[in-house]
Design a protein around this motif. Structure first.
Motif, PDB file in Angstrom:
ATOM      1  N   ARG A 118       3.547  -1.247  -2.262  1.00  0.00           N
ATOM      2  CA  ARG A 118       2.561  -0.173  -1.676  1.00  0.00           C
ATOM      3  C   ARG A 118       3.428   1.167  -1.443  1.00  0.00           C
ATOM      4  O   ARG A 118       4.563   0.941  -1.285  1.00  0.00           O
ATOM      5  CB  ARG A 118       2.022  -0.780  -0.341  1.00  0.00           C
ATOM      6  CG  ARG A 118       1.398  -1.867  -0.452  1.00  0.00           C
ATOM      7  CD  ARG A 118       0.591  -2.349   0.876  1.00  0.00           C
ATOM      8  NE  ARG A 118       1.607  -2.362   1.806  1.00  0.00           N
ATOM      9  CZ  ARG A 118       1.500  -2.770   3.136  1.00  0.00           C
ATOM     10  NH1 ARG A 118       0.022  -3.002   3.515  1.00  0.00           N
ATOM     11  NH2 ARG A 118       2.340  -2.752   4.171  1.00  0.00           N
ATOM     12  N   LEU A 119       3.037   2.007  -1.553  1.00  0.00           N
ATOM     13  CA  LEU A 119       3.644   3.468  -1.372  1.00  0.00           C
ATOM     14  C   LEU A 119       4.058   3.543   0.247  1.00  0.00           C
ATOM     15  O   LEU A 119       5.164   3.911   0.422  1.00  0.00           O
ATOM     16  CB  LEU A 119       2.590   4.680  -1.660  1.00  0.00           C
ATOM     17  CG  LEU A 119       3.317   6.051  -1.436  1.00  0.00           C
ATOM     18  CD1 LEU A 119       4.459   6.360  -2.318  1.00  0.00           C
ATOM     19  CD2 LEU A 119       2.303   7.050  -1.251  1.00  0.00           C
ATOM     20  N   ILE A 120       3.262   3.122   1.147  1.00  0.00           N
ATOM     21  CA  ILE A 120       3.922   3.124   2.593  1.00  0.00           C
ATOM     22  C   ILE A 120       5.012   2.102   2.627  1.00  0.00           C
ATOM     23  O   ILE A 120       5.958   2.611   3.416  1.00  0.00           O
ATOM     24  CB  ILE A 120       2.658   2.532   3.464  1.00  0.00           C
ATOM     25  CG1 ILE A 120       3.163   2.672   4.872  1.00  0.00           C
ATOM     26  CG2 ILE A 120       2.355   1.172   3.153  1.00  0.00           C
ATOM     27  CD1 ILE A 120       3.335   4.125   5.359  1.00  0.00           C
ATOM     28  N   ASP A 121       5.376   1.156   2.000  1.00  0.00           N
ATOM     29  CA  ASP A 121       6.465   0.574   2.215  1.00  0.00           C
ATOM     30  C   ASP A 121       7.547   1.073   1.374  1.00  0.00           C
ATOM     31  O   ASP A 121       8.900   0.968   1.890  1.00  0.00           O
ATOM     32  CB  ASP A 121       6.348  -0.892   1.482  1.00  0.00           C
ATOM     33  CG  ASP A 121       5.243  -1.857   2.154  1.00  0.00           C
ATOM     34  OD1 ASP A 121       4.931  -1.390   3.432  1.00  0.00           O
ATOM     35  OD2 ASP A 121       4.392  -2.554   1.380  1.00  0.00           O
ATOM     36  N   ARG A 122       7.389   1.739   0.186  1.00  0.00           N
ATOM     37  CA  ARG A 122       8.409   2.568  -0.346  1.00  0.00           C
ATOM     38  C   ARG A 122       8.962   3.407   0.499  1.00  0.00           C
ATOM     39  O   ARG A 122      10.193   3.769   0.697  1.00  0.00           O
ATOM     40  CB  ARG A 122       7.848   3.094  -1.699  1.00  0.00           C
ATOM     41  CG  ARG A 122       7.530   2.318  -2.800  1.00  0.00           C
ATOM     42  CD  ARG A 122       8.817   1.895  -3.514  1.00  0.00           C
ATOM     43  NE  ARG A 122       8.330   1.384  -5.098  1.00  0.00           N
ATOM     44  CZ  ARG A 122       9.416   1.015  -5.717  1.00  0.00           C
ATOM     45  NH1 ARG A 122      10.647   0.996  -5.158  1.00  0.00           N
ATOM     46  NH2 ARG A 122       9.335   0.815  -6.808  1.00  0.00           N
ATOM     47  N   LEU A 123       8.037   4.164   1.145  1.00  0.00           N
ATOM     48  CA  LEU A 123       8.575   5.234   1.856  1.00  0.00           C
ATOM     49  C   LEU A 123       9.294   4.975   3.339  1.00  0.00           C
ATOM     50  O   LEU A 123       9.978   5.649   3.947  1.00  0.00           O
ATOM     51  CB  LEU A 123       7.372   6.501   2.116  1.00  0.00           C
ATOM     52  CG  LEU A 123       7.118   7.093   0.743  1.00  0.00           C
ATOM     53  CD1 LEU A 123       5.920   7.933   1.073  1.00  0.00           C
ATOM     54  CD2 LEU A 123       8.215   7.652   0.219  1.00  0.00           C
ATOM     55  N   LEU A 124       8.394   3.826   3.856  1.00  0.00           N
ATOM     56  CA  LEU A 124       9.385   3.398   5.207  1.00  0.00           C
ATOM     57  C   LEU A 124      10.453   2.949   4.907  1.00  0.00           C
ATOM     58  O   LEU A 124      11.365   3.262   5.930  1.00  0.00           O
ATOM     59  CB  LEU A 124       8.340   2.310   5.667  1.00  0.00           C
ATOM     60  CG  LEU A 124       6.917   2.615   6.542  1.00  0.00           C
ATOM     61  CD1 LEU A 124       6.272   1.269   6.674  1.00  0.00           C
ATOM     62  CD2 LEU A 124       7.204   3.441   7.626  1.00  0.00           C
ATOM     63  N   ALA A 125      10.777   2.671   3.703  1.00  0.00           N
ATOM     64  CA  ALA A 125      12.096   2.077   3.465  1.00  0.00           C
ATOM     65  C   ALA A 125      13.561   3.119   3.423  1.00  0.00           C
ATOM     66  O   ALA A 125      14.543   2.899   3.462  1.00  0.00           O
ATOM     67  CB  ALA A 125      12.139   1.576   2.045  1.00  0.00           C
ATOM     68  N   TRP A 126      12.843   4.603   3.496  1.00  0.00           N
ATOM     69  CA  TRP A 126      13.752   5.627   3.648  1.00  0.00           C
ATOM     70  C   TRP A 126      14.336   5.783   4.779  1.00  0.00           C
ATOM     71  O   TRP A 126      15.189   6.628   4.909  1.00  0.00           O
ATOM     72  CB  TRP A 126      13.129   6.797   3.076  1.00  0.00           C
ATOM     73  CG  TRP A 126      12.740   6.954   1.581  1.00  0.00           C
ATOM     74  CD1 TRP A 126      12.578   5.693   0.739  1.00  0.00           C
ATOM     75  CD2 TRP A 126      12.499   8.201   0.691  1.00  0.00           C
ATOM     76  NE1 TRP A 126      12.380   6.284  -0.393  1.00  0.00           N
ATOM     77  CE2 TRP A 126      12.245   7.633  -0.591  1.00  0.00           C
ATOM     78  CE3 TRP A 126      12.336   9.567   1.321  1.00  0.00           C
ATOM     79  CZ2 TRP A 126      11.855   8.627  -1.661  1.00  0.00           C
ATOM     80  CZ3 TRP A 126      11.968  10.397   0.198  1.00  0.00           C
ATOM     81  CH2 TRP A 126      11.869   9.758  -1.185  1.00  0.00           C
ATOM     82  N   ASN A 127      13.568   5.202   5.988  1.00  0.00           N
ATOM     83  CA  ASN A 127      14.040   5.223   7.205  1.00  0.00           C
ATOM     84  C   ASN A 127      13.944   6.760   7.721  1.00  0.00           C
ATOM     85  O   ASN A 127      15.125   7.085   8.414  1.00  0.00           O
ATOM     86  CB  ASN A 127      15.347   4.464   7.456  1.00  0.00           C
ATOM     87  CG  ASN A 127      15.955   4.260   8.853  1.00  0.00           C
ATOM     88  OD1 ASN A 127      14.914   3.949   9.491  1.00  0.00           O
ATOM     89  ND2 ASN A 127      17.077   4.316   9.335  1.00  0.00           N
ATOM     90  N   GLU A 128      13.168   7.148   7.384  1.00  0.00           N
ATOM     91  CA  GLU A 128      13.050   8.652   7.978  1.00  0.00           C
ATOM     92  C   GLU A 128      11.848   8.837   8.904  1.00  0.00           C
ATOM     93  O   GLU A 128      10.887   8.162   8.878  1.00  0.00           O
ATOM     94  CB  GLU A 128      12.931   9.717   6.738  1.00  0.00           C
ATOM     95  CG  GLU A 128      14.065   9.757   5.922  1.00  0.00           C
ATOM     96  CD  GLU A 128      15.287  10.660   6.506  1.00  0.00           C
ATOM     97  OE1 GLU A 128      15.248  11.177   7.628  1.00  0.00           O
ATOM     98  OE2 GLU A 128      16.233  10.662   5.706  1.00  0.00           O
ATOM     99  N   GLU A 129      11.873   9.843   9.800  1.00  0.00           N
ATOM    100  CA  GLU A 129      10.478  10.297  10.515  1.00  0.00           C
ATOM    101  C   GLU A 129       9.254  10.117   9.230  1.00  0.00           C
ATOM    102  O   GLU A 129       9.377  11.095   8.189  1.00  0.00           O
ATOM    103  CB  GLU A 129      10.696  11.377  11.144  1.00  0.00           C
ATOM    104  CG  GLU A 129       9.396  11.866  11.959  1.00  0.00           C
ATOM    105  CD  GLU A 129       9.519  13.126  12.655  1.00  0.00           C
ATOM    106  OE1 GLU A 129       8.392  13.585  12.801  1.00  0.00           O
ATOM    107  OE2 GLU A 129      10.656  13.670  12.749  1.00  0.00           O
ATOM    108  N   LEU A 130       8.461   9.539   9.761  1.00  0.00           N
ATOM    109  CA  LEU A 130       7.163   9.502   8.709  1.00  0.00           C
ATOM    110  C   LEU A 130       5.920   9.659   9.537  1.00  0.00           C
ATOM    111  O   LEU A 130       5.552   8.758  10.597  1.00  0.00           O
ATOM    112  CB  LEU A 130       7.135   8.285   8.188  1.00  0.00           C
ATOM    113  CG  LEU A 130       6.043   8.002   6.662  1.00  0.00           C
ATOM    114  CD1 LEU A 130       6.907   6.922   5.605  1.00  0.00           C
ATOM    115  CD2 LEU A 130       4.954   7.585   7.173  1.00  0.00           C
TER     116      LEU A 130
END
Length: 416
Positions: free
Chosen positions: A32-44
């Motif tokens: 899922r896109l959300i999991d991909r971007l959460l893995a960047w460990n940035e403010e989201l």
């Protein structure tokens, strides 16, 4: 650098998939896109449709994280296909620090902009944000030697299209990043995953990955590429073939081919499911089968909101929204959609609206009251030790109102 995921004005074209879930929560190629971007460990932060905000707040860890930032924000369309290649492209935009926009067709796929150009997410809706990004007139990020390609999901059948294109590459990435033990040739298991006795596996076309505590019963056949999420269970004598991705806590049986099944869905009995997408909390009765190929072997045309859309694909099965149910021996024709919270009986020869009892074989299509679905949800959650929250009940009521037009335009009168 802060990240912003936004839904745009085209997200409703993905109904029934996006009636009750943000577009960033669609599984494609096991991600899922959300999991991909959460893995960047940035403010989201996110900008989603208002009826999703309460359940989003409860379900996703979107609190601020990461470092101080550098004055820029990367905005990403929630319809972006979460492939390994697309995420690599996003990283390139992120690291280049060049202000500008990447368009896919007439839609903004991603944009890098100064933080002072970003309106506060809590004060805008999705339409306002998209207009704001357009009004900024950012330069294109397509430059000599760097042509970004960020595919978006336009219609539900695109989920199947991109799933088949991206699953192998995504699984190779999972193997590279994860910790798995090879328990058979090309079969990789996370801790607690088990492969039953006398199982036959074929990994010539891609690996088979079993996540934590996934279980495969005896006498099963599996061919890769395939991904079984945490606690997914394959019952005995099942066939999992050619591009299947199962979400966590699913229970699957029969013959499954080239399909996506989201978490908490059951299809545990005999019957065929091919080139299809099943949302969450679905139950398919014993003997339910779908067709994914026309008798003419021609390309499949889908119907969305009364308009025919050519897919350019020879194989398209069924798209099923969250909480739908099928009775025993249900037969679903090629390229149909089944709306959220519907109960289906007999032969499905047309698209099924949301919140209906669909029994055209018996001459009846009736509306399903939302209170019935609230009670059904509570019973389903209890079986899986999941607590029904006020936001879950609120979402069902919102889904009912959002899909009211489907029942009014269903093509045949409802018997209420």
């Amino acid at each position: 650098m802060p990240l912003l995921i936004f839904e745009d004005e085209h997200v409703s074209r993905l109904y029934p998939v996006t009636v009750g879930r943000p577009a960033y929560a669609i599984s494609v190629g096991s991600y899922r896109l959300i999991d991909r971007l959460l893995a960047w460990n940035e403010e989201l932060t996110t900008v989603v449709r208002p009826h999703l905000r309460a359940v989003e707040q409860a379900d996703y860890a979107l609190a601020a994280r990461g470092g101080a930032g550098d004055g820029l924000v990367l905005a990403v369309n929630a319809r972006l296909v979460p492939s390994a290649e697309a995420i690599k492209q996003l990283r390139a935009i992120y690291e280049a620090r060049n202000i500008g926009v990447v368009r896919t067709g007439d839609a903004i796929a991603a944009a890098l902009l100064p933080q002072d150009m970003r309106p506060p997410a809590e004060e805008v809706d999705a339409a306002m944000l998209v207009r704001h990004l357009g009004d900024l007139r950012l330069p294109s990020l397509v430059t000599p030697g760097q042509d970004y390609e960020l595919p978006l999901l336009d219609y539900p059948h695109d989920i199947i299209r991109y799933h088949m294109r991206t699953l192998r590459g995504n699984l190779d990435e999972r193997l590279h990043l994860g910790t798995y033990q090879e328990i058979a040739d090309g079969v990789f298991a996370a801790p607690g995953a088990t492969l039953g006795q006398y199982a036959v596996t074929d990994t010539k076309a891609g690996p088979i990955l079993l996540e934590e505590n996934a279980r495969i019963g005896p006498h099963c056949y599996l061919s890769g590429p395939a991904h079984l999420g945490p606690k997914a269970r394959i019952i005995e004598h099942s066939a999992i073939k050619d591009g299947v991705a199962l979400g966590h806590t699913t229970k699957i049986g029969g013959e499954i081919e080239a399909s996506i099944i989201e978490p908490y869905t059951n299809k545990q009995h005999y019957g065929f499911l091919g080139h299809s997408y099943l949302g969450s909390w679905i139950n398919m009765g014993a003997g339910t089968c779908n067709s994914d190929l026309k008798n003419t072997y021609g390309q499949v045309n889908m119907e969305y909101n009364g308009r025919k859309v050519p897919t350019g694909m020879q194989f398209v099965g069924v798209i099923v929204g969250d909480y739908a149910k099928t009775a025993i021996n249900t037969g679903i024709f090629t390229g149909k959609t089944i709306g959220v919270c519907s109960m289906v009986y007999g032969f499905v020869t047309t698209n099924v609206p949301s919140f209906v009892n669909y029994a055209r074989l018996f001459g009846q299509v009736t509306e399903t009251p939302v209170d019935v679905m609230v009670a059904t949800q509570a019973r389903m959650f209890e079986r899986r030790n999941v607590t029904q929250r006020p936001c879950d009940v609120q979402l069902l009521h919102a889904m009912y109102e959002l899909t009211r037009h489907e029942r009014q335009l269903a093509g045949e009168p409802l018997s209420l």
